[in-house]
Design a protein around this motif. Structure first.
Motif, PDB file in Angstrom:
ATOM      1  N   ARG A 193     -11.176 -13.522   4.858  1.00 47.36           N
ATOM      2  CA  ARG A 193     -10.722 -14.703   5.596  1.00 47.36           C
ATOM      3  C   ARG A 193      -9.323 -14.517   6.181  1.00 47.36           C
ATOM      4  O   ARG A 193      -8.722 -15.460   6.680  1.00 47.36           O
ATOM      5  CB  ARG A 193     -10.744 -15.933   4.681  1.00 47.36           C
ATOM      6  N   SER A 194      -8.795 -13.293   6.085  1.00 46.51           N
ATOM      7  CA  SER A 194      -7.455 -12.951   6.620  1.00 46.51           C
ATOM      8  C   SER A 194      -6.369 -13.835   6.014  1.00 46.51           C
ATOM      9  O   SER A 194      -5.449 -14.280   6.698  1.00 46.51           O
ATOM     10  CB  SER A 194      -7.440 -13.089   8.156  1.00 46.51           C
ATOM     11  N   GLU A 195      -6.456 -14.084   4.708  1.00 46.31           N
ATOM     12  CA  GLU A 195      -5.484 -14.927   4.030  1.00 46.31           C
ATOM     13  C   GLU A 195      -4.593 -14.148   3.066  1.00 46.31           C
ATOM     14  O   GLU A 195      -3.883 -14.736   2.253  1.00 46.31           O
ATOM     15  CB  GLU A 195      -6.198 -16.062   3.278  1.00 46.31           C
ATOM     16  N   LEU A 196      -4.635 -12.813   3.170  1.00 48.90           N
ATOM     17  CA  LEU A 196      -3.747 -11.976   2.360  1.00 48.90           C
ATOM     18  C   LEU A 196      -2.586 -11.486   3.212  1.00 48.90           C
ATOM     19  O   LEU A 196      -2.734 -11.286   4.421  1.00 48.90           O
ATOM     20  CB  LEU A 196      -4.507 -10.774   1.791  1.00 48.90           C
ATOM     21  N   THR A 197      -1.438 -11.261   2.576  1.00 53.22           N
ATOM     22  CA  THR A 197      -0.309 -10.677   3.292  1.00 53.22           C
ATOM     23  C   THR A 197      -0.641  -9.224   3.628  1.00 53.22           C
ATOM     24  O   THR A 197      -1.551  -8.636   3.017  1.00 53.22           O
ATOM     25  CB  THR A 197       0.969 -10.733   2.435  1.00 53.22           C
ATOM     26  N   PRO A 198       0.060  -8.616   4.567  1.00 51.99           N
ATOM     27  CA  PRO A 198      -0.284  -7.239   4.985  1.00 51.99           C
ATOM     28  C   PRO A 198      -0.373  -6.236   3.835  1.00 51.99           C
ATOM     29  O   PRO A 198      -1.293  -5.410   3.805  1.00 51.99           O
ATOM     30  CB  PRO A 198       0.849  -6.894   5.967  1.00 51.99           C
ATOM     31  N   HIS A 199       0.570  -6.294   2.884  1.00 50.32           N
ATOM     32  CA  HIS A 199       0.554  -5.304   1.810  1.00 50.32           C
ATOM     33  C   HIS A 199      -0.610  -5.548   0.853  1.00 50.32           C
ATOM     34  O   HIS A 199      -1.255  -4.599   0.398  1.00 50.32           O
ATOM     35  CB  HIS A 199       1.868  -5.323   1.042  1.00 50.32           C
ATOM     36  N   TYR A 200      -0.880  -6.826   0.540  1.00 52.60           N
ATOM     37  CA  TYR A 200      -2.026  -7.131  -0.321  1.00 52.60           C
ATOM     38  C   TYR A 200      -3.337  -6.748   0.371  1.00 52.60           C
ATOM     39  O   TYR A 200      -4.291  -6.312  -0.281  1.00 52.60           O
ATOM     40  CB  TYR A 200      -2.044  -8.612  -0.691  1.00 52.60           C
ATOM     41  N   LEU A 201      -3.388  -6.910   1.687  1.00 48.13           N
ATOM     42  CA  LEU A 201      -4.579  -6.525   2.426  1.00 48.13           C
ATOM     43  C   LEU A 201      -4.795  -5.012   2.330  1.00 48.13           C
ATOM     44  O   LEU A 201      -5.934  -4.542   2.171  1.00 48.13           O
ATOM     45  CB  LEU A 201      -4.449  -6.948   3.889  1.00 48.13           C
ATOM     46  N   LYS A 202      -3.708  -4.255   2.416  1.00 44.95           N
ATOM     47  CA  LYS A 202      -3.796  -2.794   2.267  1.00 44.95           C
ATOM     48  C   LYS A 202      -4.309  -2.419   0.875  1.00 44.95           C
ATOM     49  O   LYS A 202      -5.138  -1.501   0.720  1.00 44.95           O
ATOM     50  CB  LYS A 202      -2.425  -2.174   2.518  1.00 44.95           C
ATOM     51  N   MET A 203      -3.828  -3.151  -0.149  1.00 43.44           N
ATOM     52  CA  MET A 203      -4.280  -2.893  -1.512  1.00 43.44           C
ATOM     53  C   MET A 203      -5.764  -3.204  -1.664  1.00 43.44           C
ATOM     54  O   MET A 203      -6.505  -2.491  -2.361  1.00 43.44           O
ATOM     55  CB  MET A 203      -3.461  -3.729  -2.500  1.00 43.44           C
ATOM     56  N   ALA A 207      -8.802  -0.692  -2.683  1.00 44.09           N
ATOM     57  CA  ALA A 207      -9.705  -0.980  -3.804  1.00 44.09           C
ATOM     58  C   ALA A 207     -11.170  -0.882  -3.384  1.00 44.09           C
ATOM     59  O   ALA A 207     -12.035  -0.539  -4.193  1.00 44.09           O
ATOM     60  CB  ALA A 207      -9.416  -2.373  -4.353  1.00 44.09           C
ATOM     61  N   GLU A 208     -11.462  -1.189  -2.114  1.00 46.19           N
ATOM     62  CA  GLU A 208     -12.832  -1.104  -1.614  1.00 46.19           C
ATOM     63  C   GLU A 208     -13.323   0.350  -1.595  1.00 46.19           C
ATOM     64  O   GLU A 208     -14.503   0.625  -1.861  1.00 46.19           O
ATOM     65  CB  GLU A 208     -12.911  -1.685  -0.195  1.00 46.19           C
ATOM     66  N   SER A 209     -12.410   1.278  -1.292  1.00 49.06           N
ATOM     67  CA  SER A 209     -12.806   2.678  -1.134  1.00 49.06           C
ATOM     68  C   SER A 209     -12.529   3.536  -2.367  1.00 49.06           C
ATOM     69  O   SER A 209     -13.019   4.658  -2.473  1.00 49.06           O
ATOM     70  CB  SER A 209     -12.088   3.295   0.076  1.00 49.06           C
ATOM     71  N   ASN A 210     -11.737   2.994  -3.299  1.00 53.47           N
ATOM     72  CA  ASN A 210     -11.364   3.766  -4.484  1.00 53.47           C
ATOM     73  C   ASN A 210     -11.689   2.938  -5.728  1.00 53.47           C
ATOM     74  O   ASN A 210     -10.962   2.003  -6.084  1.00 53.47           O
ATOM     75  CB  ASN A 210      -9.873   4.112  -4.430  1.00 53.47           C
ATOM     76  N   MET A 211     -12.766   3.299  -6.399  1.00 59.00           N
ATOM     77  CA  MET A 211     -13.216   2.508  -7.538  1.00 59.00           C
ATOM     78  C   MET A 211     -12.196   2.497  -8.684  1.00 59.00           C
ATOM     79  O   MET A 211     -12.121   1.530  -9.441  1.00 59.00           O
ATOM     80  CB  MET A 211     -14.551   3.058  -8.047  1.00 59.00           C
ATOM     81  N   THR A 212     -11.416   3.562  -8.826  1.00 60.92           N
ATOM     82  CA  THR A 212     -10.421   3.601  -9.898  1.00 60.92           C
ATOM     83  C   THR A 212      -9.294   2.611  -9.659  1.00 60.92           C
ATOM     84  O   THR A 212      -8.582   2.256 -10.609  1.00 60.92           O
ATOM     85  CB  THR A 212      -9.834   5.018 -10.034  1.00 60.92           C
ATOM     86  N   ARG A 213      -9.100   2.177  -8.389  1.00 64.82           N
ATOM     87  CA  ARG A 213      -8.034   1.227  -8.072  1.00 64.82           C
ATOM     88  C   ARG A 213      -8.556  -0.203  -7.926  1.00 64.82           C
ATOM     89  O   ARG A 213      -7.772  -1.115  -7.724  1.00 64.82           O
ATOM     90  CB  ARG A 213      -7.341   1.630  -6.764  1.00 64.82           C
ATOM     91  N   ALA A 293       7.057  -7.725  -2.225  1.00 66.60           N
ATOM     92  CA  ALA A 293       7.748  -8.833  -1.560  1.00 66.60           C
ATOM     93  C   ALA A 293       8.670  -8.309  -0.469  1.00 66.60           C
ATOM     94  O   ALA A 293       8.751  -8.872   0.629  1.00 66.60           O
ATOM     95  CB  ALA A 293       8.533  -9.645  -2.581  1.00 66.60           C
ATOM     96  N   ASP A 294       9.378  -7.212  -0.743  1.00 68.19           N
ATOM     97  CA  ASP A 294      10.288  -6.630   0.244  1.00 68.19           C
ATOM     98  C   ASP A 294       9.525  -6.132   1.470  1.00 68.19           C
ATOM     99  O   ASP A 294       9.967  -6.317   2.609  1.00 68.19           O
ATOM    100  CB  ASP A 294      11.090  -5.478  -0.364  1.00 68.19           C
ATOM    101  N   GLN A 295       8.362  -5.520   1.284  1.00 71.66           N
ATOM    102  CA  GLN A 295       7.583  -5.005   2.392  1.00 71.66           C
ATOM    103  C   GLN A 295       7.007  -6.142   3.229  1.00 71.66           C
ATOM    104  O   GLN A 295       6.929  -6.038   4.445  1.00 71.66           O
ATOM    105  CB  GLN A 295       6.463  -4.101   1.888  1.00 71.66           C
ATOM    106  N   ASP A 296       6.629  -7.236   2.571  1.00 67.50           N
ATOM    107  CA  ASP A 296       6.081  -8.378   3.319  1.00 67.50           C
ATOM    108  C   ASP A 296       7.142  -9.087   4.142  1.00 67.50           C
ATOM    109  O   ASP A 296       6.848  -9.719   5.145  1.00 67.50           O
ATOM    110  CB  ASP A 296       5.419  -9.368   2.359  1.00 67.50           C
TER     111      ASP A 296
END
Length: 298
Positions: A193-203, A207-213, A293-296
């Motif tokens: 829904r595009s409701e995450l900040t850019p850094h959380y979206l990257k995380m 997580a979608e591509s790396n099961m360990t993360r 927080a600093d990156q956002d």
């Protein structure tokens, strides 16, 4: 004889003409403006200048009553505008003009039953404001505090208190897995829904591509998201409310599970305790909230 009549006629005409001239002069004098001699006008110039100065002065001078109003004006910049006091507190300006967080004086009177809340002491309160106010009063040592135990009072869920089904040992053992899945699914839904900040979206994409993360990134996201005001690298029982309250009706194990996360019983959960509670590797859970927080903010 004719000469006599002619002379008499001329004399009468002259008299009439002279009378008309006098009347004309009198009428002219009636409407004529009398001007002062030039000397008098020159002498009065000082009075005229003085009158103008008085008029200007009257326009500039401010009555004492108005000065008091100006002195008591609200400041252009409110000292409380950037102060965050937290639940149960409000910002007030003291006598020295400094902002101070004080316990909210009164809570609105709630008449609707849906406004009621259930506390961690299994007590029904009229509103969330009343719970937060009581906690503030107890932390301030106010005489209106109902008891020492209310220093850490918080809301369990909305609505009147009801009997909750006991969480069994097996249910409790399986709950960390269910909690990890729930956190990731919520993170994924917010990303869609595009409701995450850019850094959380990257995380989330990682997580979608790396099961360990997958579970680790979701755990970091939720911990940093809960660590609100002030961001102190720990989550209070009150800050856990966004997780606990909506799940209480569906997950009767959520309250005892979150209680178990506070291993040292200091009413706060740090990032290491959060990792242990979710059964994740502590080395994979870094305290990255400040970095995020600093990156956002960039």
């Amino acid at each position: 004889m004719k000469f006599l009549y002619l002379s008499l006629f001329i004399f009468v005409v002259l008299l009439i003409a002279e009378g008309s001239s006098d009347q004309s002069k009198r009428k002219h004098k009636k409407f004529r403006k009398h001007r002062k001699p030039l000397s008098e006008e020159t002498d009065g110039s000082a009075d005229v200048s003085k009158t103008v100065e008085l008029e200007k002065k009257a326009e500039v001078e401010v009555p004492p009553e108005a000065e008091e109003i100006l002195d008591n004006r609200v400041p252009l910049i409110d000292p409380c505008i950037k102060v965050h006091c937290g639940a149960g507190r409000v910002c007030e300006v003291d006598e020295e003009g400094e902002p101070q967080c004080v316990c909210i004086p009164t809570c609105p009177i709630e008449t609707e039953s849906r406004r009621k809340v259930c506390s961690n002491h299994n007590e029904t309160w009229t509103s969330d404001c009343a719970v937060y106010q009581q906690r503030c009063l107890c932390n301030k040592g106010d005489s209106e505090c109902k008891g020492e135990q209310y220093k850490h009072i918080h809301i369990e869920y909305y609505g009147e208190c009801r009997e909750m089904r006991e969480c069994t040992k097996d249910e409790m053992a399986d709950f960390p897995r269910r909690m990890r899945d729930w956190l990731f699914n919520i993170m994924r839904d917010l990303a869609d829904r595009s409701e995450l900040t850019p850094h959380y979206l990257k995380m989330e994409r990682e997580a979608e591509s790396n099961m360990t993360r997958r579970w680790t990134n979701a755990a970091i996201w939720k911990f940093c998201d809960l660590d609100g005001f002030p961001p102190d690298r720990s989550v209070s029982r009150h800050e856990l409310f966004p997780i606990r309250a909506p799940l209480m009706a569906l997950e009767h194990c959520i309250a005892p599970f979150l209680d178990s996360c506070d291993a040292n019983d200091d009413h706060r959960i740090n990032i290491k305790e959060w990792a242990q509670c979710l059964e994740l590797d502590e080395d994979e859970i870094e305290d990255r909230c400040e970095e995020i927080a600093d990156q956002d903010d960039e």
